[in-house]
Write a protein that holds these residues in place. Structure first.
Motif, PDB file in Angstrom:
ATOM      1  N   ASP A  66      43.584 -20.486 -12.502  1.00  0.00           N
ATOM      2  CA  ASP A  66      43.900 -19.078 -11.659  1.00  0.00           C
ATOM      3  C   ASP A  66      42.655 -19.177 -10.657  1.00  0.00           C
ATOM      4  N   THR A  67      41.946 -20.141 -10.460  1.00  0.00           N
ATOM      5  CA  THR A  67      40.950 -20.263  -9.674  1.00  0.00           C
ATOM      6  C   THR A  67      41.165 -21.360  -8.400  1.00  0.00           C
ATOM      7  N   GLU A  68      40.622 -21.212  -7.438  1.00  0.00           N
ATOM      8  CA  GLU A  68      40.899 -22.475  -6.503  1.00  0.00           C
ATOM      9  C   GLU A  68      39.994 -23.669  -6.805  1.00  0.00           C
ATOM     10  N   GLY A  69      38.588 -23.312  -7.531  1.00  0.00           N
ATOM     11  CA  GLY A  69      37.975 -24.304  -8.009  1.00  0.00           C
ATOM     12  C   GLY A  69      38.489 -25.052  -8.935  1.00  0.00           C
ATOM     13  N   GLY A  70      39.342 -24.445 -10.294  1.00  0.00           N
ATOM     14  CA  GLY A  70      40.028 -24.992 -10.996  1.00  0.00           C
ATOM     15  C   GLY A  70      41.270 -25.800 -10.577  1.00  0.00           C
ATOM     16  N   ARG A  71      41.789 -25.403  -9.436  1.00  0.00           N
ATOM     17  CA  ARG A  71      43.176 -26.118  -8.993  1.00  0.00           C
ATOM     18  C   ARG A  71      42.551 -27.507  -8.354  1.00  0.00           C
ATOM     19  N   LEU A 123      54.028 -24.745 -13.250  1.00  0.00           N
ATOM     20  CA  LEU A 123      52.959 -25.428 -12.450  1.00  0.00           C
ATOM     21  C   LEU A 123      53.509 -25.551 -11.123  1.00  0.00           C
ATOM     22  N   ALA A 124      54.651 -25.600 -10.859  1.00  0.00           N
ATOM     23  CA  ALA A 124      54.909 -25.760  -9.351  1.00  0.00           C
ATOM     24  C   ALA A 124      54.679 -24.634  -8.547  1.00  0.00           C
ATOM     25  N   ARG A 125      54.680 -23.303  -9.270  1.00  0.00           N
ATOM     26  CA  ARG A 125      54.359 -22.133  -8.383  1.00  0.00           C
ATOM     27  C   ARG A 125      52.656 -22.223  -8.192  1.00  0.00           C
ATOM     28  N   LYS A 126      51.918 -23.106  -8.760  1.00  0.00           N
ATOM     29  CA  LYS A 126      50.352 -23.132  -8.755  1.00  0.00           C
ATOM     30  C   LYS A 126      50.237 -24.571  -7.792  1.00  0.00           C
ATOM     31  N   GLY A 127      51.223 -24.918  -7.223  1.00  0.00           N
ATOM     32  CA  GLY A 127      51.174 -26.017  -6.204  1.00  0.00           C
ATOM     33  C   GLY A 127      51.037 -27.742  -7.187  1.00  0.00           C
ATOM     34  N   PHE A 128      51.571 -27.610  -8.402  1.00  0.00           N
ATOM     35  CA  PHE A 128      51.555 -28.888  -9.142  1.00  0.00           C
ATOM     36  C   PHE A 128      53.044 -29.153  -9.671  1.00  0.00           C
ATOM     37  N   GLY A 129      53.921 -28.980  -9.000  1.00  0.00           N
ATOM     38  CA  GLY A 129      55.242 -29.662  -8.982  1.00  0.00           C
ATOM     39  C   GLY A 129      55.242 -31.144  -9.293  1.00  0.00           C
ATOM     40  N   PRO A 130      56.307 -31.717  -9.663  1.00  0.00           N
ATOM     41  CA  PRO A 130      56.284 -33.087  -9.647  1.00  0.00           C
ATOM     42  C   PRO A 130      56.366 -33.798  -8.380  1.00  0.00           C
ATOM     43  N   GLN A 131      56.931 -33.429  -7.192  1.00  0.00           N
ATOM     44  CA  GLN A 131      56.749 -33.911  -6.040  1.00  0.00           C
ATOM     45  C   GLN A 131      55.189 -33.849  -5.530  1.00  0.00           C
ATOM     46  N   ASP A 132      54.647 -32.448  -5.712  1.00  0.00           N
ATOM     47  CA  ASP A 132      53.203 -32.355  -5.218  1.00  0.00           C
ATOM     48  C   ASP A 132      52.218 -33.344  -6.041  1.00  0.00           C
ATOM     49  N   MET A 133      52.301 -33.759  -7.378  1.00  0.00           N
ATOM     50  CA  MET A 133      51.836 -34.736  -8.145  1.00  0.00           C
ATOM     51  C   MET A 133      51.761 -36.024  -7.489  1.00  0.00           C
ATOM     52  N   ALA A 134      53.376 -36.328  -7.144  1.00  0.00           N
ATOM     53  CA  ALA A 134      53.566 -37.930  -6.495  1.00  0.00           C
ATOM     54  C   ALA A 134      52.700 -38.044  -5.260  1.00  0.00           C
ATOM     55  N   GLU A 135      52.732 -37.049  -4.349  1.00  0.00           N
ATOM     56  CA  GLU A 135      51.926 -37.196  -3.456  1.00  0.00           C
ATOM     57  C   GLU A 135      50.340 -37.513  -3.497  1.00  0.00           C
ATOM     58  N   LEU A 136      49.946 -36.709  -4.539  1.00  0.00           N
ATOM     59  CA  LEU A 136      48.631 -36.866  -4.906  1.00  0.00           C
ATOM     60  C   LEU A 136      48.384 -38.137  -5.557  1.00  0.00           C
ATOM     61  N   ARG A 137      49.239 -38.727  -6.094  1.00  0.00           N
ATOM     62  CA  ARG A 137      49.027 -39.925  -6.765  1.00  0.00           C
ATOM     63  C   ARG A 137      50.199 -40.776  -6.776  1.00  0.00           C
ATOM     64  N   PRO A 138      50.498 -41.507  -5.708  1.00  0.00           N
ATOM     65  CA  PRO A 138      51.738 -42.462  -5.705  1.00  0.00           C
ATOM     66  C   PRO A 138      51.234 -43.463  -6.903  1.00  0.00           C
ATOM     67  N   GLY A 139      52.747 -43.694  -7.607  1.00  0.00           N
ATOM     68  CA  GLY A 139      52.466 -44.843  -8.621  1.00  0.00           C
ATOM     69  C   GLY A 139      52.295 -43.917 -10.058  1.00  0.00           C
ATOM     70  N   LEU A 140      52.283 -42.505 -10.006  1.00  0.00           N
ATOM     71  CA  LEU A 140      52.179 -41.871 -11.225  1.00  0.00           C
ATOM     72  C   LEU A 140      53.429 -41.519 -11.837  1.00  0.00           C
ATOM     73  N   VAL A 141      53.314 -41.451 -13.229  1.00  0.00           N
ATOM     74  CA  VAL A 141      54.466 -41.179 -14.125  1.00  0.00           C
ATOM     75  C   VAL A 141      54.301 -39.487 -14.292  1.00  0.00           C
ATOM     76  N   VAL A 142      55.244 -38.772 -14.192  1.00  0.00           N
ATOM     77  CA  VAL A 142      55.162 -37.334 -14.442  1.00  0.00           C
ATOM     78  C   VAL A 142      56.232 -37.230 -15.593  1.00  0.00           C
ATOM     79  N   ALA A 143      55.748 -36.801 -16.678  1.00  0.00           N
ATOM     80  CA  ALA A 143      56.724 -36.241 -17.779  1.00  0.00           C
ATOM     81  C   ALA A 143      56.914 -34.970 -17.976  1.00  0.00           C
ATOM     82  N   ASP A 144      58.009 -34.339 -17.825  1.00  0.00           N
ATOM     83  CA  ASP A 144      58.205 -32.783 -18.065  1.00  0.00           C
ATOM     84  C   ASP A 144      58.993 -32.261 -19.335  1.00  0.00           C
ATOM     85  N   LEU A 145      58.589 -31.646 -20.209  1.00  0.00           N
ATOM     86  CA  LEU A 145      59.227 -31.087 -21.466  1.00  0.00           C
ATOM     87  C   LEU A 145      59.785 -29.897 -21.214  1.00  0.00           C
ATOM     88  N   SER A 146      60.947 -29.482 -21.617  1.00  0.00           N
ATOM     89  CA  SER A 146      61.090 -27.751 -21.868  1.00  0.00           C
ATOM     90  C   SER A 146      62.167 -27.547 -23.099  1.00  0.00           C
TER      91      SER A 146
END
Length: 452
Positions: free
Chosen positions: A259-264, A286-309
């Protein structure tokens, strides 16, 4: 059980399971009830161990024949119940007002294991936080009214539905269209090079943003196969002590305030150097905080993102809060258990099988995706849900409800931790080329630093 594993392996990888690749031993009567929970436990653990074997083979190490005994699989699915702290019970898992309640026209289950969920029940129903007050109010309402009131208030609840009702429900129909394990590309990236290691996941960095059982179990499995797993939570979030102790094996733990910019900013740095991000927050949270799967993929190409619901990533309940016990109520599992037992009260599975199976299958899906990043490259998205796992369990058929007397004492081991002396279930799954093991016990929450 062999058929269950063969089908599961093809679902995960698209490949045919090689003859003799895995040895399954033991009988299914180690767990009671009509559902083939022991078969699901054995095959999901075998699938994860086979996935680790394939990662080992990529390193030029012969993995040997994977093995899993059904009794050990059942113990692994009991792990939070078998855990002991200094020889005693580590604490209560269920909240004081959580549980099944009889409504005017059926049953409803209220999940109130944290203060936030308990407050939602009290606010939605207009009652104080006592079982007597909740029971009296629920008894005067229809089950659907109770479910709707609690969910609308931001809580978690589910009324008891039959299998037929669930299959006709819009969310049940949505789950039926989704794969049990979905692996899809998120973007392009060059093939990954593995660090030198004699362990399947040696050098693999896993950032874990999970809670309760399913996600943490997945991280625990990855840690046992050599991954560097960093669990990131927040100091203000509630924790259930026995689950924290049980599922934290082999990990580090740190706090980051999203909930802080420093934490994000800290989280973005962690993602940029991670190999896997494993998260079990509600879809889009997490997407609402800027950490959706596509956001993460741009931060780290080659990443594996696993989502559970809980209820899947499509359909009207895609964003609904849910837990293993609620999915069992909603999808007909607890209803069928009651019918077989000759009672009208909900009869759940003998263990939190949807949670545990989903955790092991998520670990298998992550390792399958990691293997693709090595052989083909790319950034990958892995998705599973408790409801999807429940649909798979339903597809395995039924068995006799009787169960044999089972002891798990020989499958337990003692280990020191910051909490005290923990008695835990040994890691399940035999992998001769690199036996799975946890190098550390569960850490105290927030005791580490949010760095690699």
């Amino acid at each position: 059980m062999r058929d269950a594993l063969t089908g599961l392996w093809h679902t995960l990888t698209g490949d045919t399971l090689a003859p003799g690749a895995a040895e399954l031993t033991g009988e299914e009567n180690v767990l009671p009830g009509p559902f083939r929970v022991a078969a699901a436990a054995t095959s999901s653990i075998a699938a994860a161990t086979l996935s680790a074997a394939e990662m080992l083979r990529l390193r030029g190490i012969e993995p040997g024949v994977v093995g899993i005994d059904t009794r050990h699989a059942a113990a692994a699915f009991h792990s939070e119940r078998l855990l002991r702290l200094d020889g005693g019970t580590p604490g209560e898992v269920w909240g004081p007002i959580a549980g099944d309640y009889r409504a005017a026209d059926g049953w409803v289950r209220l999940h109130a294991n944290t203060r936030r969920h308990e407050s939602a029940v009290c606010w939605g129903l207009g009652v104080p936080a006592t079982r007597e007050a909740v029971a009296k109010t629920v008894a005067a309402k229809r089950a659907h009214e109770v479910e709707s009131a609690v969910v609308t208030a931001g809580g978690a609840a589910a009324l008891l539905r039959s299998r037929e009702d669930w299959l006709a429900h819009p969310q049940g129909q949505a789950v039926a269209t989704l794969p049990m394990v979905e692996l899809t590309p998120l973007g392009e990236a060059p093939p990954r090079r593995l660090f030198d290691s004699d362990r399947p996941l040696g050098g693999v960095r896993v950032l874990e943003l999970t809670h309760v059982i399913a996600g943490p179990v997945a991280g625990r499995v990855l840690a046992a196969h050599g991954a560097n797993v960093l669990h990131v939570g927040a100091a203000h979030l509630p924790r259930i002590a026995p689950l924290t102790m049980d599922t934290g094996m082999g990990k580090r733990s740190a706090f980051v305030a999203l909930d802080t910019e420093g934490g994000r900013a800290k989280l973005r740095k962690l993602i940029a150097r991670a190999d896997v991000v494993l998260q079990s927050f509600r879809p889009e949270s997490l997407a609402r905080k800027g950490f959706g799967p596509q956001d993460m993929a741009e931060l780290r190409p080659g990443l594996v993102v696993a989502d559970l619901s809980a209820y899947g990533w499509d359909g009207p309940w895609a964003r609904r809060r849910g837990f293993d016990s609620l999915v069992q109520m909603a999808s007909g599992i607890a209803h069928e258990g009651a019918e077989v037992a000759g009672t009208d009260e909900p009869r759940p599975l003998p263990v939190q099988a949807l949670d545990h199976a989903t955790g092991w299958l998520t670990a298998a899906g992550i390792m399958t995706a990691l293997r693709r990043t090595v052989t083909d490259g790319g950034t990958w998205h892995v998705r599973l849900s408790l409801a999807g796992t429940g649909r798979w369990l339903d597809s395995l058929g039924r068995k006799d409800s009787a169960a044999a007397e089972v002891s798990y004492d020989d499958l337990l081991e003692d280990v020191g931790s910051g909490f005290g002396r923990l008695t835990r279930v040994r890691m399940a799954g035999v992998l001769p080329g690199s036996p799975p093991q946890w190098t550390d016990a569960a850490p105290l929450p927030g005791s580490g630093t949010p760095t690699w």
